[in-house]
Design a protein around this motif. Sequence first.
Motif, PDB file in Angstrom:
ATOM      1  N   UNK A  20     -42.078   4.875   2.432  1.00 57.31           N
ATOM      2  CA  UNK A  20     -41.353   4.797   3.695  1.00 57.31           C
ATOM      3  C   UNK A  20     -40.519   6.051   3.904  1.00 57.31           C
ATOM      4  N   UNK A  21     -40.338   6.379   5.179  1.00 60.88           N
ATOM      5  CA  UNK A  21     -39.722   7.641   5.600  1.00 60.88           C
ATOM      6  C   UNK A  21     -38.496   7.323   6.454  1.00 60.88           C
ATOM      7  N   UNK A  22     -37.430   8.087   6.259  1.00 60.68           N
ATOM      8  CA  UNK A  22     -36.228   7.894   7.078  1.00 60.68           C
ATOM      9  C   UNK A  22     -36.376   8.639   8.399  1.00 60.68           C
ATOM     10  N   UNK A  23     -37.394   8.226   9.151  1.00 57.29           N
ATOM     11  CA  UNK A  23     -37.695   8.877  10.424  1.00 57.29           C
ATOM     12  C   UNK A  23     -38.451   7.951  11.344  1.00 57.29           C
ATOM     13  N   UNK A  24     -39.169   8.531  12.285  1.00 55.35           N
ATOM     14  CA  UNK A  24     -39.882   7.788  13.316  1.00 55.35           C
ATOM     15  C   UNK A  24     -41.310   7.464  12.868  1.00 55.35           C
ATOM     16  N   UNK A  25     -41.995   6.589  13.607  1.00 62.73           N
ATOM     17  CA  UNK A  25     -43.411   6.338  13.301  1.00 62.73           C
ATOM     18  C   UNK A  25     -44.255   7.614  13.344  1.00 62.73           C
ATOM     19  N   UNK A  26     -44.007   8.465  14.337  1.00 61.19           N
ATOM     20  CA  UNK A  26     -44.750   9.731  14.402  1.00 61.19           C
ATOM     21  C   UNK A  26     -44.448  10.607  13.202  1.00 61.19           C
ATOM     22  N   UNK A  27     -43.177  10.618  12.763  1.00 62.25           N
ATOM     23  CA  UNK A  27     -42.822  11.346  11.544  1.00 62.25           C
ATOM     24  C   UNK A  27     -43.677  10.886  10.369  1.00 62.25           C
ATOM     25  N   UNK A  28     -43.813   9.575  10.225  1.00 62.17           N
ATOM     26  CA  UNK A  28     -44.535   9.017   9.081  1.00 62.17           C
ATOM     27  C   UNK A  28     -45.967   9.536   9.023  1.00 62.17           C
ATOM     28  N   UNK A  29     -46.666   9.456  10.152  1.00 60.06           N
ATOM     29  CA  UNK A  29     -48.058   9.885  10.172  1.00 60.06           C
ATOM     30  C   UNK A  29     -48.154  11.400  10.086  1.00 60.06           C
ATOM     31  N   UNK A  30     -47.241  12.098  10.761  1.00 58.51           N
ATOM     32  CA  UNK A  30     -47.263  13.565  10.735  1.00 58.51           C
ATOM     33  C   UNK A  30     -47.040  14.098   9.318  1.00 58.51           C
ATOM     34  N   UNK A  31     -46.032  13.572   8.649  1.00 53.23           N
ATOM     35  CA  UNK A  31     -45.746  14.004   7.276  1.00 53.23           C
ATOM     36  C   UNK A  31     -46.920  13.672   6.350  1.00 53.23           C
ATOM     37  N   UNK A  32     -47.492  12.484   6.559  1.00 52.83           N
ATOM     38  CA  UNK A  32     -48.632  12.094   5.734  1.00 52.83           C
ATOM     39  C   UNK A  32     -49.798  13.063   5.873  1.00 52.83           C
ATOM     40  N   UNK A  33     -50.065  13.475   7.113  1.00 50.80           N
ATOM     41  CA  UNK A  33     -51.259  14.273   7.382  1.00 50.80           C
ATOM     42  C   UNK A  33     -51.052  15.766   7.185  1.00 50.80           C
ATOM     43  N   UNK A  34     -49.808  16.196   7.058  1.00 49.10           N
ATOM     44  CA  UNK A  34     -49.547  17.638   6.936  1.00 49.10           C
ATOM     45  C   UNK A  34     -48.983  18.030   5.578  1.00 49.10           C
ATOM     46  N   UNK A  35     -49.098  17.169   4.584  1.00 49.73           N
ATOM     47  CA  UNK A  35     -48.617  17.585   3.272  1.00 49.73           C
ATOM     48  C   UNK A  35     -48.430  16.481   2.260  1.00 49.73           C
ATOM     49  N   UNK A  36     -48.091  15.275   2.712  1.00 49.91           N
ATOM     50  CA  UNK A  36     -47.833  14.200   1.754  1.00 49.91           C
ATOM     51  C   UNK A  36     -49.122  13.724   1.098  1.00 49.91           C
ATOM     52  N   UNK A  37     -50.167  13.587   1.878  1.00 58.10           N
ATOM     53  CA  UNK A  37     -51.472  13.194   1.346  1.00 58.10           C
ATOM     54  C   UNK A  37     -52.302  14.433   1.049  1.00 58.10           C
ATOM     55  N   UNK A  38     -53.094  14.356   0.010  1.00 53.07           N
ATOM     56  CA  UNK A  38     -53.957  15.495  -0.335  1.00 53.07           C
ATOM     57  C   UNK A  38     -55.374  15.290   0.196  1.00 53.07           C
ATOM     58  N   UNK A  39     -55.502  14.418   1.179  1.00 53.66           N
ATOM     59  CA  UNK A  39     -56.792  14.164   1.801  1.00 53.66           C
ATOM     60  C   UNK A  39     -56.559  13.771   3.256  1.00 53.66           C
ATOM     61  N   UNK A  40     -57.628  13.811   4.048  1.00 53.50           N
ATOM     62  CA  UNK A  40     -57.559  13.383   5.443  1.00 53.50           C
ATOM     63  C   UNK A  40     -58.109  11.972   5.545  1.00 53.50           C
ATOM     64  N   UNK A  41     -57.319  11.008   5.975  1.00 49.76           N
ATOM     65  CA  UNK A  41     -57.818   9.639   6.100  1.00 49.76           C
ATOM     66  C   UNK A  41     -58.990   9.552   7.079  1.00 49.76           C
ATOM     67  N   UNK A  42     -59.799   8.539   6.898  1.00 50.90           N
ATOM     68  CA  UNK A  42     -60.912   8.292   7.813  1.00 50.90           C
ATOM     69  C   UNK A  42     -60.478   7.486   9.028  1.00 50.90           C
TER      70      UNK A  42
END
Length: 249
Positions: A62-84
């Motif tokens: 969980x992230x101390x931010x907005x829903x867009x923050x959560x997905x943005x952070x996930x896709x730009x560095x937190x995850x080492x893969x691109x979800x399907x």
Amino acid sequence: MRILIANDDGYLAPGLHALVKACDGLGQIEVIAPEQNASGTSNSLTLGRPLSVYTASNGFRYVNGTPSDCVHVALTGLLDYKPDLVLSGINNGANMGDDTLYSGTVAAATEGFLFGIPSIAFSQVDKGWGHLDAAAALARQVVEQVLAGGLGSAFLLNVNIPNRADACDLPRRVTRLGRRHASEPVIKQMSPRGEPIYWIGPAGDAREAGEGTDFHATANGMVSLTPLQVDLTHHAALGAWAQRMDRPA
């Protein structure tokens, strides 16, 4: 199959847990959701401070931010893969018509779509989590049907589910967004210090809710599925504005 799941009601919300449970067995699931309820935050990103990511005891992040923050952070560095696939919800209340512009649930899915990932937002029509298990089962059916047809290019789908025990058996309609009347007036109160404070008023009644709209479908006991796009250009008005405003080079 790698699925990223977010929401706007926060990582403790029953709707999120129900959606994750419903998707069990469909593939690798990663949950990255807001720390607190972030309803109505739309597509906002937090730019004035850093964001922190925490891990709950059940493995949800969980992230101390907005829903867009959560997905943005996930896709730009937190995850080492691109979800399907990106899923968002299940939201506590409808996201139909003009509400989609304010919705954090839809925004989380939109962020996935902006990154070229097929994305689906799920909401229950009424608040209170009534018949949530049935809504989650319906959400799984929708995901399975989408996967069976192949993901292909990115899409953005907004799904609203009536709070009914027979949600899985309800007719499904592909709809367009309806329109609401303007919001009710703000609610004015006084703070303990004697200063005026204001609460945003409740949403207005549906204004355009005819056949083919999301409002009409859900009001008549159907599941509404609305394909969305991000392009806000008023294409029909381009010519008229060009005649009024364009200047020769």
